[in-house]
Write an enzyme that holds these catalytic residues in place. Structure first.
Site, PDB file in Angstrom:
ATOM      1  N   ASP A 125      -6.384   6.944 -13.862  1.00  0.00           N
ATOM      2  CA  ASP A 125      -4.917   6.820 -13.700  1.00  0.00           C
ATOM      3  C   ASP A 125      -4.180   8.161 -13.641  1.00  0.00           C
ATOM      4  O   ASP A 125      -3.261   8.319 -12.840  1.00  0.00           O
ATOM      5  CB  ASP A 125      -4.291   5.845 -14.712  1.00  0.00           C
ATOM      6  CG  ASP A 125      -4.598   6.164 -16.160  1.00  0.00           C
ATOM      7  OD1 ASP A 125      -5.220   7.208 -16.418  1.00  0.00           O
ATOM      8  OD2 ASP A 125      -4.207   5.373 -17.039  1.00  0.00           O
ATOM      9  N   ASP A 215     -14.901  14.476 -10.919  1.00  0.00           N
ATOM     10  CA  ASP A 215     -14.108  14.224 -12.120  1.00  0.00           C
ATOM     11  C   ASP A 215     -15.139  13.859 -13.189  1.00  0.00           C
ATOM     12  O   ASP A 215     -15.756  12.798 -13.138  1.00  0.00           O
ATOM     13  CB  ASP A 215     -13.113  13.079 -11.850  1.00  0.00           C
ATOM     14  CG  ASP A 215     -12.227  12.795 -13.057  1.00  0.00           C
ATOM     15  OD1 ASP A 215     -12.435  13.402 -14.121  1.00  0.00           O
ATOM     16  OD2 ASP A 215     -11.326  11.947 -12.927  1.00  0.00           O
ATOM     17  N   ALA A 217     -15.420  13.694 -16.775  1.00  0.00           N
ATOM     18  CA  ALA A 217     -15.224  13.370 -18.194  1.00  0.00           C
ATOM     19  C   ALA A 217     -16.488  12.814 -18.862  1.00  0.00           C
ATOM     20  O   ALA A 217     -16.839  13.205 -19.958  1.00  0.00           O
ATOM     21  CB  ALA A 217     -14.076  12.379 -18.340  1.00  0.00           C
ATOM     22  N   HIS A 450       2.475   0.723 -19.380  1.00  0.00           N
ATOM     23  CA  HIS A 450       1.709   0.097 -20.465  1.00  0.00           C
ATOM     24  C   HIS A 450       1.804   0.851 -21.790  1.00  0.00           C
ATOM     25  O   HIS A 450       1.675   0.269 -22.846  1.00  0.00           O
ATOM     26  CB  HIS A 450       0.248  -0.114 -20.061  1.00  0.00           C
ATOM     27  CG  HIS A 450      -0.474   1.134 -19.683  1.00  0.00           C
ATOM     28  ND1 HIS A 450      -0.215   1.815 -18.507  1.00  0.00           N
ATOM     29  CD2 HIS A 450      -1.428   1.837 -20.303  1.00  0.00           C
ATOM     30  CE1 HIS A 450      -0.996   2.869 -18.433  1.00  0.00           C
ATOM     31  NE2 HIS A 450      -1.746   2.918 -19.515  1.00  0.00           N
TER      32      HIS A 450
END
Ligand SMILES: *Cc1c(COP(=O)(O)O)cnc(C)c1O
Length: 458
Positions: A125, A215, A217, A450
């Site tokens: 996100d 990416d 992570a 959220h």
């Protein structure tokens, strides 16, 4: 008998957690407007909200922090981290940043401009946020199997080569600054990407003259899945696999709060000196001077050691083993879960768990609230609330999957805590027929709603 996995560490320090009563939790969740982000952590017994920055550091990490160098420029802690990043990933140039999204902000400031297209596999996100914030478009090219919670595909995080080639062919390469591959694919349920897939994406990227960024992570968890599931990798070490994964990329962004087992930290890795120089200017503007980039010397020390500890085979076996332990318990109780289990979390299929709640009343959020009320267990909704409204039509978006994610912090909970969590979920499952009302929104932010949303029972 095959010996079971066991944690390659023992516990030296403990932190008390508090059990509360059903009555307390019923009151607290209402006060929190039924948004689990609004709870105070003391109101939670088992916290599976996220595995980001919530891991337990080792005695080695803590002791390295004591001897860190806090010099503004040229700190030895910076050089130690730089050498570690080179050793683990192979990237010669690196910039420290305070976390993963900061790495995105710096790198994308150089590479992404209005009207660009960034293909990838279910962008995270914040990644998507940093692309869309620059008025560029993230195009999801994940394989279709990722949408099927029952498909047992071993690498559900893979990029669909046909979809990717289509995007590359239809757009001039000047409009595509890079392809981004996320390992493991968090948005698709912590699902891994195979080495073969990374290699193919890299070949295609080269053919079209486009960069490949990883990416990263959860790169170590991804390497563990390659070792255990992909032909030809069983005898390779995790570090060899990691080096090979990164050898196909032009750069990486890293949220060290995940697989480097630190509470805060991130970095960017590059091969291209020119790109590194351009990004350096943005790093100085947004993060800090090149030899600390938003981190203190002690953060860099902890991160350097965390990169080695997070790529240790015994650690990864127990980490991913614990996720599967919880997943298998839930399966035994007939609870609908996403399979195969991911590297960092178990995902409950809320549409199957609560078929009586209509999507307009947010079944995954309803389930997450019930799990909290039942036993103080905190997970997170990965469904319509997180998917936000369509930026143009402002209608609610209903993604294919509506799930509750139970993300397990690294080295924090025991399997007994997992037994407890599974019992909580089972109790709610047994009374699911009585859960007939979901939620309606009373207040929401225009983007990333959220985190701060306020809800009321229907
Ligand atoms: C966590 C994460 C990020 C963002 O990192 P932060 O450290 O939370 O800013 C980016 N991409 C992926 C895949 C992540 O898991």
């Amino acid at each position: 008998m095959n010996l079971p996995y066991a944690e390659p560490f023992k516990i030296k320090m403990v932190e008390n957690i508090y059990k509360s009563t059903f009555e307390h939790r019923t009151k607290w969740i209402k006060e929190a407007s039924f948004n689990l982000f609004n709870l105070r952590s003391e109101q939670v017994f088992i916290d599976l909200l996220t595995d980001s920055g919530t891991g337990a550091m080792s005695d080695r990490q803590w002791s390295a922090m004591m001897s860190a160098d806090e010099s503004y420029a040229g700190a030895s802690s910076y050089y130690r981290l730089k050498e570690t990043v080179k050793d683990i990933t192979g990237f010669c140039y690196f910039l420290p940043t305070h976390q993963g999204r900061a790495a995105e902000n710096v790198l994308f400031s150089v590479l992404v401009k209005e009207g660009d297209i960034v293909p990838g596999n279910s962008h995270f996100d914040t990644t998507k946020g940093h692309i869309e914030f620059r008025k560029a478009t993230a195009v999801d090219c994940t394989i279709d199997e990722a949408k099927d919670t029952a498909s047992l595909h071993p690498f559900k995080g893979n990029v669909d080569m046909t979809k990717l080639e289509d995007v590359l062919q239809k757009n001039p390469s000047g409009k595509i600054p890079f392809i981004i591959v996320t390992v493991t694919n968090n948005t698709a349920g912590g699902q891994p990407v195979s080495m073969e897939n990374i290699r193919e994406v890299s070949k295609l990227a080269q053919k079209f003259g486009v960069r490949l960024i990883i990416d990263s992570a959860r790169f170590a968890e991804n390497a563990w899945f390659i070792k255990t599931r992909e032909k030809g990798y069983a005898d390779k070490s995790i570090r060899e696999i990691v080096r090979e994964m990164f050898s196909y990329a032009d750069g990486m962004t890293m949220s060290a709060k995940k697989d480097a087992i630190v509470n805060m930290g991130g970095f960017i890795g590059f091969n291209d000196e020119e790109l590194f120089r351009e990004a350096s200017t943005f790093n100085i503007m947004f993060e800090g001077f090149l030899t600390y980039g938003g981190l203190s010397g002690r953060d860099m020390e902890a991160l350097a050691r965390g990169l080695y500890e997070g790529t240790d085979l015994g650690y990864l076996e127990s980490r991913i083993g614990q996720v599967a332990y919880l997943g298998n318990l839930l399966k035994k109780y007939d609870i609908p879960v996403l399979e195969p289990f991911g590297g960092h979390a178990v995902f409950i299929d809320a549409l199957k768990f609560l078929p009586g709640i209509i999507r307009e009343e947010f079944p995954a959020q309803t389930l997450a609230a019930e799990l909290y009320i039942e036993g103080g267990l905190r997970g997170v909704e990965i469904g319509a609330l997180m998917a936000d409204r369509d930026p143009v039509t402002r209608q609610n978006r209903y993604p294919d999957l509506e799930m509750v994610r139970l993300a397990i912090p690294r080295r924090v909970y025991t399997d007994n805590h997992m037994n407890y969590a599974a019992a909580v979920i089972r109790n709610v499952f047994e009374r699911r027929e009585n859960i007939t009302r979901g939620f309606k929104i009373i207040r929401e932010a225009p983007i990333m709603r959220h985190f701060t949303i306020e809800l009321e029972r229907c």
